[in-house]
Design a protein around this motif. Sequence first.
Motif, PDB file in Angstrom:
ATOM      1  N   ILE A 197      35.818 -21.981 -54.846  1.00  0.00           N
ATOM      2  CA  ILE A 197      36.438 -23.013 -55.978  1.00  0.00           C
ATOM      3  C   ILE A 197      36.570 -22.125 -57.294  1.00  0.00           C
ATOM      4  N   VAL A 198      35.455 -21.435 -57.540  1.00  0.00           N
ATOM      5  CA  VAL A 198      35.199 -20.713 -59.083  1.00  0.00           C
ATOM      6  C   VAL A 198      34.885 -19.214 -58.710  1.00  0.00           C
ATOM      7  N   GLY A 199      35.533 -18.419 -59.267  1.00  0.00           N
ATOM      8  CA  GLY A 199      35.316 -16.922 -59.315  1.00  0.00           C
ATOM      9  C   GLY A 199      36.368 -16.109 -59.898  1.00  0.00           C
ATOM     10  N   PRO A 200      36.185 -15.056 -60.158  1.00  0.00           N
ATOM     11  CA  PRO A 200      37.386 -14.204 -60.709  1.00  0.00           C
ATOM     12  C   PRO A 200      38.730 -14.302 -59.935  1.00  0.00           C
ATOM     13  N   ARG A 201      39.759 -14.303 -60.818  1.00  0.00           N
ATOM     14  CA  ARG A 201      41.051 -14.681 -60.105  1.00  0.00           C
ATOM     15  C   ARG A 201      41.413 -13.286 -59.043  1.00  0.00           C
ATOM     16  N   PRO A 202      42.117 -13.818 -57.903  1.00  0.00           N
ATOM     17  CA  PRO A 202      42.250 -12.574 -56.975  1.00  0.00           C
ATOM     18  C   PRO A 202      43.316 -11.538 -57.753  1.00  0.00           C
ATOM     19  N   LEU A 203      43.480 -10.642 -57.485  1.00  0.00           N
ATOM     20  CA  LEU A 203      44.212  -9.544 -58.018  1.00  0.00           C
ATOM     21  C   LEU A 203      45.290  -9.081 -57.191  1.00  0.00           C
ATOM     22  N   ALA A 204      46.766  -9.025 -57.502  1.00  0.00           N
ATOM     23  CA  ALA A 204      47.805  -8.395 -56.860  1.00  0.00           C
ATOM     24  C   ALA A 204      47.615  -6.926 -56.670  1.00  0.00           C
ATOM     25  N   GLU A 205      48.513  -6.386 -55.751  1.00  0.00           N
ATOM     26  CA  GLU A 205      48.294  -4.775 -55.700  1.00  0.00           C
ATOM     27  C   GLU A 205      48.463  -3.975 -56.743  1.00  0.00           C
ATOM     28  N   TYR A 206      49.632  -4.522 -57.794  1.00  0.00           N
ATOM     29  CA  TYR A 206      49.787  -3.862 -59.068  1.00  0.00           C
ATOM     30  C   TYR A 206      48.444  -3.752 -59.984  1.00  0.00           C
ATOM     31  N   ASP A 207      47.841  -5.037 -60.084  1.00  0.00           N
ATOM     32  CA  ASP A 207      46.666  -5.196 -60.878  1.00  0.00           C
ATOM     33  C   ASP A 207      45.522  -4.230 -60.449  1.00  0.00           C
ATOM     34  N   VAL A 208      45.426  -4.286 -59.304  1.00  0.00           N
ATOM     35  CA  VAL A 208      44.344  -3.491 -58.445  1.00  0.00           C
ATOM     36  C   VAL A 208      44.388  -2.011 -58.855  1.00  0.00           C
ATOM     37  N   GLU A 209      45.870  -1.472 -58.711  1.00  0.00           N
ATOM     38  CA  GLU A 209      45.886   0.030 -58.964  1.00  0.00           C
ATOM     39  C   GLU A 209      45.658   0.095 -60.290  1.00  0.00           C
ATOM     40  N   THR A 210      46.002  -0.474 -61.457  1.00  0.00           N
ATOM     41  CA  THR A 210      46.009  -0.440 -62.749  1.00  0.00           C
ATOM     42  C   THR A 210      44.473  -0.495 -63.099  1.00  0.00           C
ATOM     43  N   LYS A 215      33.559 -13.572 -54.283  1.00  0.00           N
ATOM     44  CA  LYS A 215      34.694 -14.038 -53.777  1.00  0.00           C
ATOM     45  C   LYS A 215      35.683 -14.409 -55.070  1.00  0.00           C
ATOM     46  N   PRO A 216      36.856 -14.305 -54.815  1.00  0.00           N
ATOM     47  CA  PRO A 216      37.874 -14.650 -55.964  1.00  0.00           C
ATOM     48  C   PRO A 216      38.150 -16.301 -56.044  1.00  0.00           C
ATOM     49  N   GLY A 217      38.397 -16.759 -57.045  1.00  0.00           N
ATOM     50  CA  GLY A 217      38.500 -18.253 -57.109  1.00  0.00           C
ATOM     51  C   GLY A 217      39.586 -18.803 -57.392  1.00  0.00           C
ATOM     52  N   ILE A 218      39.932 -19.821 -57.214  1.00  0.00           N
ATOM     53  CA  ILE A 218      40.955 -20.709 -57.757  1.00  0.00           C
ATOM     54  C   ILE A 218      41.104 -20.994 -59.131  1.00  0.00           C
ATOM     55  N   THR A 219      40.031 -21.079 -59.993  1.00  0.00           N
ATOM     56  CA  THR A 219      39.753 -21.024 -61.352  1.00  0.00           C
ATOM     57  C   THR A 219      38.542 -20.009 -61.928  1.00  0.00           C
ATOM     58  N   SER A 220      38.766 -19.577 -63.120  1.00  0.00           N
ATOM     59  CA  SER A 220      37.556 -18.794 -63.440  1.00  0.00           C
ATOM     60  C   SER A 220      37.664 -18.730 -65.003  1.00  0.00           C
ATOM     61  N   ILE A 221      36.615 -18.007 -65.525  1.00  0.00           N
ATOM     62  CA  ILE A 221      36.294 -18.220 -66.800  1.00  0.00           C
ATOM     63  C   ILE A 221      37.409 -17.384 -67.577  1.00  0.00           C
ATOM     64  N   GLY A 222      38.121 -16.445 -67.052  1.00  0.00           N
ATOM     65  CA  GLY A 222      39.215 -15.981 -67.645  1.00  0.00           C
ATOM     66  C   GLY A 222      40.425 -16.762 -67.564  1.00  0.00           C
ATOM     67  N   GLN A 223      40.557 -17.490 -66.609  1.00  0.00           N
ATOM     68  CA  GLN A 223      41.613 -18.598 -66.206  1.00  0.00           C
ATOM     69  C   GLN A 223      41.569 -19.467 -67.313  1.00  0.00           C
ATOM     70  N   VAL A 224      40.567 -20.191 -67.608  1.00  0.00           N
ATOM     71  CA  VAL A 224      40.323 -21.073 -68.536  1.00  0.00           C
ATOM     72  C   VAL A 224      40.459 -20.479 -70.070  1.00  0.00           C
ATOM     73  N   LYS A 225      39.861 -19.508 -70.600  1.00  0.00           N
ATOM     74  CA  LYS A 225      39.818 -19.144 -71.841  1.00  0.00           C
ATOM     75  C   LYS A 225      40.928 -18.383 -72.282  1.00  0.00           C
ATOM     76  N   PHE A 226      41.638 -17.608 -71.050  1.00  0.00           N
ATOM     77  CA  PHE A 226      42.892 -16.637 -71.527  1.00  0.00           C
ATOM     78  C   PHE A 226      44.176 -17.051 -70.701  1.00  0.00           C
ATOM     79  N   GLY A 227      43.863 -17.200 -69.468  1.00  0.00           N
ATOM     80  CA  GLY A 227      45.117 -17.748 -68.765  1.00  0.00           C
ATOM     81  C   GLY A 227      45.913 -16.447 -67.847  1.00  0.00           C
TER      82      GLY A 227
END
Length: 462
Positions: free
Chosen positions: A377-390, A406-418
């Motif tokens: 439910i909570v954790g850093p957002r899962p990253l796409a392949e492009y994001d991983v490589e970058t 584990k990645p989450g549906i929502t995260s601090i970054g998602q709340v504070k930044f988007g």
Amino acid sequence: MRHRYSILFFPLHVFVDFLSLNVAFVGAYWLKFKTLDAVGDPPYASIWILFNLTWLAEILISKPYIFPRQLFKAGHLLKKLLVLTAIHMAIISMYWVAIKGYYYSREHLLITYGLFLTLGATFRIGGLLFLKEYRARGYNNRRYVIAGYGKLAENIRSFYDTHPEMGFSFQGYFDQPNSENEGLLKGHFNELPRYVKEASIDCIYCCMPYIESTQLKRIVDHAEEADYQVKLLVDFRGFFSQGISIEYYDFLPILNLSSEVLADFRINFFKRCFDILFASTVLLLGSPVFIGIALATKFTSKGPVIFTQKRYGRLGKAFTMYKFRSMYTGSELILSGSQHSQGKEDPRITPWGGIMRRTRLDELPQFFNVLLGEMSIVGPRPLAEYDVETLMEEVPIDFQKILTVKPGITSIGQVKFGYAVNLDEMRQRLSYDLLYPERRSFLFDMWIIAQTVKVMIQGRGK
């Protein structure tokens, strides 16, 4: 003669404590009875002797006056005094009960310990202040050198330079000469034995990142003969945030650098139970909402209701993530194949998709990913392949920390930044998400969920 006055500290400390103890005993007797005529007579003579014998036994067993200069601080000294006094009181109390010595004045005993603590604390603080000033003026110093030059070596020198009251005098760096340490060294490793003898060196700090094991062994082997201490510095600062523990395999110490938090079975178990319970409740009670969103997505633009994309989760494991489709089909051909959303003005996002993104409704199908164990439910957002490589190329260390949970549906970054539009924004969101592996807890998860609900209600998701 090296540190000719240091040898006097131990007997002086012992003498002052015994003097304080006896002055306190006699002084308390006078305060209680207004006379000293019978202080040396029975029954007080026996308990007076026991006071001294008990304190002597504590000194012999616990050796309270032996500690390194780094621990020569008021808090440490007073804590030891309190502990020893508490043990002393317990022994005297047991003696009192054992002999049924109710004829001893409890008030006298309490005053004795009160005076002793006052005198002992005064001596310790006064002695500490005197020694700090004495050493800061350059007296009673320990002369040290550093074997192995680098950042860690500079840090230990800087520490002692900013704390002259500890009385450590820097005498130079020793290392294999190279372009980085040119002009900074006192000499080569091979010159250490001669210099230690000539300069009366008391301690050698060996910095493991910059000194070979063979050189270290020579320094340790020579230590007893030349009468100096060897201190080993290993740069574990990068691991302290994860937690370090020592495990003993028989007599062999093993340093465990794995995060205790991440390896704690109970935390992971209860978090997983919460994820299953929370996701099941949302999917069950929210099924009418899911159906409504699916119909709105279907009838407002052509294409499938659910959008799937390959994402990377804990330890870099790939999985398929589900979302309600918020873009037009074929959007990858628009904006020259841009990998990220361009915000509110992105022509690829449908009008209904814009509403879902602002309210985070497009993320709801990820509760199925939670049930499958791919997300939390909570954790850093899962990253796409492009994001991983970058991120692997730009900030590899920070990116690896994100992969520890584990990645989450929502995260601090998602709340504070988007949503992140470019590399700079990816870094900013990552800086928020990096807080989670170190601080995660049930209450922290509840706070992030509450903030996410607030963003959904206000419709201000980026």
